[in-house]
Design an enzyme around this catalytic site. Sequence first.
Site, PDB file in Angstrom:
ATOM      1  N   GLU A   1      11.302 -31.184 -16.098  1.00 51.81           N
ATOM      2  CA  GLU A   1      10.391 -32.178 -14.715  1.00 51.81           C
ATOM      3  C   GLU A   1       9.444 -33.512 -15.097  1.00 51.81           C
ATOM      4  O   GLU A   1       9.223 -33.084 -15.617  1.00 51.81           O
ATOM      5  CB  GLU A   1       9.496 -31.493 -13.477  1.00 51.81           C
ATOM      6  CG  GLU A   1       9.907 -32.436 -12.649  1.00 51.81           C
ATOM      7  CD  GLU A   1       8.393 -31.152 -11.571  1.00 51.81           C
ATOM      8  OE1 GLU A   1       7.514 -31.746 -10.924  1.00 51.81           O
ATOM      9  OE2 GLU A   1       8.768 -30.469 -11.087  1.00 51.81           O
TER      10      GLU A   1
ATOM     11  N   CYS B   1       3.277 -33.672  -9.317  1.00 56.04           N
ATOM     12  CA  CYS B   1       4.121 -34.474  -9.586  1.00 56.04           C
ATOM     13  C   CYS B   1       4.452 -35.406  -7.992  1.00 56.04           C
ATOM     14  O   CYS B   1       5.202 -35.586  -7.995  1.00 56.04           O
ATOM     15  CB  CYS B   1       5.255 -33.380  -9.980  1.00 56.04           C
ATOM     16  SG  CYS B   1       4.545 -32.027  -9.270  1.00 56.04           S
TER      17      CYS B   1
END
Length: 501
Positions: free
Chosen positions: A245, A282
């Site tokens: 990620e 995020c």
Amino acid sequence: MAAQPVWSVDPRTGKPREQVAVEATAEEIDRAVRAAAATREALADRTARAALLRTAADLLDEAGPHVIEAADAETALGPVRLTGELARTTAQLRSFADVVDEGSFLDIRIDLPDPATTPPRPDLRRWKIPLGVVAVYAASNFPLAFSVPGGDTASALAAGCPVVIKAHPDHPATSELCASVLRRAAVKAGLPEDVVVLVHGFDAGVELVRHPLVAAAGFTGSVQGGRALFDAAAARPVPIPFHGELGSLNPVVITEAAAEERAEEIGAGLAGSVTMGQGQFCTKPGFVLAPAGEAGDRFVASLTEAIGAVEPGVMLDRRMRGNFLTGTYELAESEGVTAPVQPGPAGPSTVRAGFLTFDAELLLERHGKGYHGAFVSEYFGPVTLVVRYASRDEITAVLALLPGNLTATLQMADEDPEAVSLLAELTPLAGRVLVNGWPTGVAVAGAQHHGGPYPATTSTFTSVGATAIERWLRPVTYQSTPQHLLPPELRDGNPLGLPRR
């Protein structure tokens, strides 16, 4: 060369707190991976795996005050936030224990022989087995839920894969404490403690992904760091899956009708989402398309008031703080960019939240000249970019410039005429599409998907929710195999009572 010390640093002062460990050498990485690999046979026991996960959750709860104190000292995230994160972390562990018990993750499929088919079908029995040792790279912004005891570790252990975790340098003491809890949990569950091994050091991370006994890796972090490890994983003599990620803008589109209906509400909601955790999530909404005109002005006024009232805060480390200040300052100085609330320093260690705004026409013009990158970049910290569009066509043109994302959000009105087409345009951009909500906050659930097109992630899998376990498994089919040679999971009569197709 002497081993380099690993220090715990106070982000509120920038001063070292204590030496926690030393960076692992190549020889130590080799020993760590081999020790983890030696536990695979013991970890094949699903009952023991489930016990490990539940015991780890219980022990983390017991150690909660010490874990939260250590994490706050290293991240400045605060006891309230970290208390919630610890609860999320232990819930993940227990959730994956339930996944192991239930057994459908094995994806058992049985086709009985049928000589009448074309071509004739033999006896086929398929299930999924663990890949092997998993390398886990801890995240800076979630010292618990996406680090040592986090979702990558929990899902890998649930799959039957031992883990070697590379601690994040921002919270080495927290990492050591959590690793010791997991290793104690393994022993209490009747497993070797080396089902979880912790290592430190930048070079250790590279050595880890290259080790021949490492079968897969999970990473949460920057595009630069993640891409370097992804490339190393692909360049091995035997390439391995790398589930990274890396970065996400998490675009938001506010329709004209939505702004007319509830501009003030949207502005206040956006401010709360952007500044949550000092903008270090995020899923922070970092790129917002808002209408020009009176309704859009009301939204900007509301955002200005709400984000201007946010108290300054401390970021995770000085490097991130410096990148945040430099990046937002340079963009704010660009022609055509304004800062209704200028993000910037508020003290020796703190930063002030803000937002920058510019017209979609400017972005499209810069794209035409080939230098629009700074206008569609992620700025890690409490800031968002508000892009004012003058037409529906400008929304489409701007969305076409965006990279892949974890989330995309549509703020719409009831019976909004643009809703269907905009939802269709946002869906290819992200792994999770929201309507009239905010993307910060990722529920741990079976239907969750925390991933998206590159650079949001390097694979099509999720790192949150029950299906995160699929990253660490591979299918195997047995053909025409005698019953006594089959795993019990695949034998006639379903002796283990598992879900099967």
